[in-house]
Structures are given as C-alpha cells and as structure tokens.
Design a protein around this motif. Structure first.
Motif, mmCIF file in Angstrom:
data_model
loop_
_atom_site.group_PDB
_atom_site.id
_atom_site.type_symbol
_atom_site.label_atom_id
_atom_site.label_comp_id
_atom_site.label_asym_id
_atom_site.label_seq_id
_atom_site.Cartn_x
_atom_site.Cartn_y
_atom_site.Cartn_z
ATOM 1 N N LEU A 40 0.829 -1.291 0.171
ATOM 2 C CA LEU A 40 -0.215 -0.048 -0.142
ATOM 3 C C LEU A 40 0.683 1.279 0.148
ATOM 4 O O LEU A 40 0.691 2.183 -0.834
ATOM 5 N N ARG A 41 1.908 1.197 0.736
ATOM 6 C CA ARG A 41 2.819 2.333 0.830
ATOM 7 C C ARG A 41 3.593 2.560 -0.565
ATOM 8 O O ARG A 41 3.689 3.633 -1.058
ATOM 9 N N ARG A 42 3.933 1.441 -1.206
ATOM 10 C CA ARG A 42 4.508 1.560 -2.514
ATOM 11 C C ARG A 42 3.672 2.044 -3.694
ATOM 12 O O ARG A 42 3.878 3.115 -4.362
ATOM 13 N N ASP A 43 2.329 1.696 -3.483
ATOM 14 C CA ASP A 43 1.255 2.305 -4.549
ATOM 15 C C ASP A 43 1.014 3.817 -4.176
ATOM 16 O O ASP A 43 0.663 4.400 -5.022
ATOM 17 N N ARG A 44 0.873 4.148 -2.933
ATOM 18 C CA ARG A 44 0.901 5.344 -2.540
ATOM 19 C C ARG A 44 1.967 6.233 -2.817
ATOM 20 O O ARG A 44 1.654 7.143 -3.227
ATOM 21 N N ALA A 45 3.101 5.794 -2.726
ATOM 22 C CA ALA A 45 4.151 6.692 -3.221
ATOM 23 C C ALA A 45 4.221 6.867 -4.519
ATOM 24 O O ALA A 45 4.846 7.747 -5.145
ATOM 25 N N LYS A 46 3.783 5.596 -5.574
ATOM 26 C CA LYS A 46 3.851 5.882 -7.070
ATOM 27 C C LYS A 46 2.555 7.008 -7.323
ATOM 28 O O LYS A 46 2.696 7.312 -8.660
ATOM 29 N N ALA A 47 1.703 7.285 -6.611
ATOM 30 C CA ALA A 47 0.724 7.926 -6.993
ATOM 31 C C ALA A 47 1.100 9.445 -7.476
ATOM 32 O O ALA A 47 0.444 10.241 -8.052
ATOM 33 N N PRO A 85 4.498 11.998 -8.286
ATOM 34 C CA PRO A 85 5.685 12.074 -8.878
ATOM 35 C C PRO A 85 6.856 12.576 -7.672
ATOM 36 O O PRO A 85 6.420 13.449 -7.021
ATOM 37 N N PRO A 86 8.143 11.970 -7.673
ATOM 38 C CA PRO A 86 8.899 12.715 -6.895
ATOM 39 C C PRO A 86 9.315 14.113 -6.964
ATOM 40 O O PRO A 86 9.093 14.791 -7.999
ATOM 41 N N PRO A 87 9.376 15.048 -5.951
ATOM 42 C CA PRO A 87 9.589 16.401 -6.271
ATOM 43 C C PRO A 87 10.686 16.964 -7.056
ATOM 44 O O PRO A 87 10.833 18.225 -7.504
ATOM 45 N N TYR A 88 11.829 16.051 -7.115
ATOM 46 C CA TYR A 88 12.896 16.592 -7.833
ATOM 47 C C TYR A 88 12.779 16.324 -9.180
ATOM 48 O O TYR A 88 13.792 16.622 -10.127
ATOM 49 N N PRO A 118 9.800 17.651 -18.304
ATOM 50 C CA PRO A 118 9.797 16.716 -19.149
ATOM 51 C C PRO A 118 9.676 15.271 -18.454
ATOM 52 O O PRO A 118 9.006 14.576 -18.933
ATOM 53 N N GLU A 119 10.455 15.213 -17.492
ATOM 54 C CA GLU A 119 10.564 13.949 -16.601
ATOM 55 C C GLU A 119 9.007 13.729 -15.926
ATOM 56 O O GLU A 119 8.646 12.555 -16.023
ATOM 57 N N TRP A 157 6.716 10.603 -16.654
ATOM 58 C CA TRP A 157 6.059 9.651 -15.715
ATOM 59 C C TRP A 157 4.664 9.596 -15.704
ATOM 60 O O TRP A 157 3.943 8.585 -15.499
ATOM 61 N N GLU A 158 3.830 10.601 -15.947
ATOM 62 C CA GLU A 158 2.449 10.890 -16.146
ATOM 63 C C GLU A 158 1.981 9.810 -17.252
ATOM 64 O O GLU A 158 0.957 9.208 -17.156
#
Length: 93
Positions: free
Chosen positions: A3-10, A12-15, A19-20, A24-25
């Motif tokens: 669940l944490r992994r799915d939530r983390a994938k929801a 994008p990382p702030p860095y 274009p990245e 990702w989207e």
C-alpha cells in the motif's frame, strides 16, 4: 508494505523536471489503460465461459437436470451477456 509503494507511486518525486514529470504521467496512464484492458478481457472470457456452461446445461451434458426457471432467468444468458458487455466496455476504455 505494498500500500505504501502504491501510494508513493501516486505522486511524482518532487525533484523531477517538467519533461520527466510528463513522461512519468504518461507511464502511469499507460499502466492504468493496460490494467483496464486486462480486467475487461478477463470479464469477457468469464461471460463467454458462463454462456457456454449454460448452453451445455440446457443440452443436459452436465447432468440430467435442466436449470430451474429462476437460475435460467438470472444466471443464464442475460448474466453472461451482461458480464461480456461490461468486459467489452472496460477493455474499450
């Protein structure tokens, strides 16, 4: 843990650069479309299988007894058609 992994994938990382982030989207969108396609295909197979089993029951190949009226009305061809249709709609999204 998953669940944490799915939530983390929801999100994008702030860095990520713009274009990245766009790539990702697009990747997330492709994953969602592929998942819907597979779910739709599974539903279509289940509907077709239900129709074949119902047909075999009417031909008395699965035993000596035909399906009762209520089973015939609710779980027969109409339900198989509905499941098949729902699968086609999900796969076509």
């Amino acid at each position: 843990m998953r669940l944490r992994r799915d939530r983390a994938k929801a999100e994008p990382p702030p860095y990520m650069t713009a274009p990245e982030r766009k790539e990702w989207e697009k990747s997330r969108h492709r994953e969602r479309k592929r998942r819907l396609l597979r779910v739709g295909q599974v539903l279509m197979v289940a509907g077709a299988l239900m129709a074949v089993i119902h047909m075999l029951a009417h031909l008395r190949m699965l035993g000596d007894q035909e399906p009762s009226g209520l089973v015939d009305l609710l779980a027969g061809y109409p339900m198989a058609g509905l499941i098949l249709l729902l699968g086609a709609v999900a796969a076509g999204q």
